[in-house]
Motif scaffolding. Sequence first.
Motif, mmCIF file in Angstrom:
data_model
loop_
_atom_site.group_PDB
_atom_site.id
_atom_site.type_symbol
_atom_site.label_atom_id
_atom_site.label_comp_id
_atom_site.label_asym_id
_atom_site.label_seq_id
_atom_site.Cartn_x
_atom_site.Cartn_y
_atom_site.Cartn_z
ATOM 1 N N ALA A 223 1.350 -6.108 -5.695
ATOM 2 C CA ALA A 223 -0.007 -6.359 -5.417
ATOM 3 C C ALA A 223 -0.404 -7.127 -4.309
ATOM 4 N N GLN A 224 0.123 -8.568 -4.582
ATOM 5 C CA GLN A 224 -0.197 -9.461 -3.514
ATOM 6 C C GLN A 224 0.292 -9.142 -2.286
ATOM 7 N N ILE A 225 1.567 -8.649 -2.166
ATOM 8 C CA ILE A 225 1.922 -8.424 -0.781
ATOM 9 C C ILE A 225 1.197 -7.137 -0.087
ATOM 10 N N ARG A 226 0.819 -6.218 -0.842
ATOM 11 C CA ARG A 226 0.026 -5.130 -0.075
ATOM 12 C C ARG A 226 -1.231 -5.691 0.356
ATOM 13 N N GLU A 227 -1.795 -6.543 -0.464
ATOM 14 C CA GLU A 227 -3.348 -7.100 0.022
ATOM 15 C C GLU A 227 -3.184 -8.299 0.948
ATOM 16 N N LEU A 228 -1.917 -8.998 0.920
ATOM 17 C CA LEU A 228 -1.988 -10.272 1.743
ATOM 18 C C LEU A 228 -1.371 -9.787 3.182
ATOM 19 N N ALA A 229 -0.359 -8.738 3.149
ATOM 20 C CA ALA A 229 0.240 -8.208 4.195
ATOM 21 C C ALA A 229 -0.895 -7.727 5.458
ATOM 22 N N THR A 230 -2.027 -7.401 5.076
ATOM 23 C CA THR A 230 -2.872 -7.036 6.350
ATOM 24 C C THR A 230 -3.149 -7.933 7.264
#
Length: 307
Positions: free
Chosen positions: A59-66
Motif C-alpha cells: 500500500a505504501q509503495i503504490r501510493e508513494l511511488a507516484t
Amino acid sequence: MSRLLPVASGPYAPPAPVRELTAVSADGARLHVEIHGPEFAPVVVLAHGWTCSTAFWAAQIRELATDHRVIAYDQRGHGRSPASPACSTDALADDLEAVLEATLSPGERAVIAGHSMGGMTVMAASARPAFRAHAAAVLLCSTGSSQLVAASTVVPLRPGPVRTWLTRRILGSRAPLGPVTPLARRILKYGTMGPASAPDMVEACARIVHACPRTVRYGWSRVLDLLDLDHAVRDLTVPTAVLVGTADRLTPPAQARALCEALPDCTGFTELPGIGHMTPIEAPEQVTGKIRELVTTHIEAVTEESA
C-alpha cells in the motif's frame, strides 16, 4: 522458500517494480531489492519486519511511488532473499548499509521507515557510516529496542515469569504454520492485528507471514528474544518519528513511549486507536502520510533551502 503467494489484486497486491537488483552484504548474503517510482524523486527506503517481505509495504509503495523513488528490500531469509546462517542485529545493520550503498548516490539522503524488526534494523545501523551518510529522517513503526518477550501481551496473563515463558514458547515455535485457513487467520488476527481489521487486511498479512520458512522464522525469533538495542536508540540522532497502534500485542505502546524518551531527536509520537502490530497494512493512509510528512520536512524543505 514457500510457494504461497501474496494477494493478487486489490490495495495489498504488490506493485511491479521499475527495477530489481541484488545488494551484497558484508558477509556475502544476497538481498533482493526493488526500486519503484521516478528516478530523480525524493527517496524513501522501507525495511520490513519479522516473517514479512517487500509485499508487506504494498500500500505504501503504490501510493508513494507516484512522486517518490521507493526502495524496498527483503531481509535475509525473507521473501526473495536467500537464508543465511548469520542471524543477528549486526547482520541486519550490515544488510541495510549494503542496500543504501547499492541504491543511493554519494550524498543522497532518504527517509528510512522500519516496521517491527525493520525498525530494529534501523536502530542497529544507527551508528554505521552509510546510515549516517544517507538517512535524512526515520519512521519507527510498531517496534521496540529490548525486553520484547517480557513486554508482549500476546498471552492474556499479568506480567511475570509465566507469561514470559509462554510467550517465548509461542513466538519461538519451530512448528510449520501450514496453509492459510480460517483458523490460521483468526489466530494471526488475534496475535498481530486490531480487532476491527478487515478480512482483506487479515488475508494479506496471513499470506505474507505464512510464506516465511519456519527455519527463518525460528532463527530470527531467537534474535528478537535476546534483543538489546537500547544503546543504539541513543545513537539514532537523525529526526525520528514513532508510530504505534494502541492494540499492538507484540510491541505495545509502552515500548514506543520508551523509544520516544530515549531518542535524541524524536519529532513526534503517534498512537493509532484500535490498530494492532501490522500498522502499514492496518492503517496504510496514516503510515504513508507520516512518511510523506518526513520527506516534506527533511528532504524537500532542505533541498529548497539549499537551492
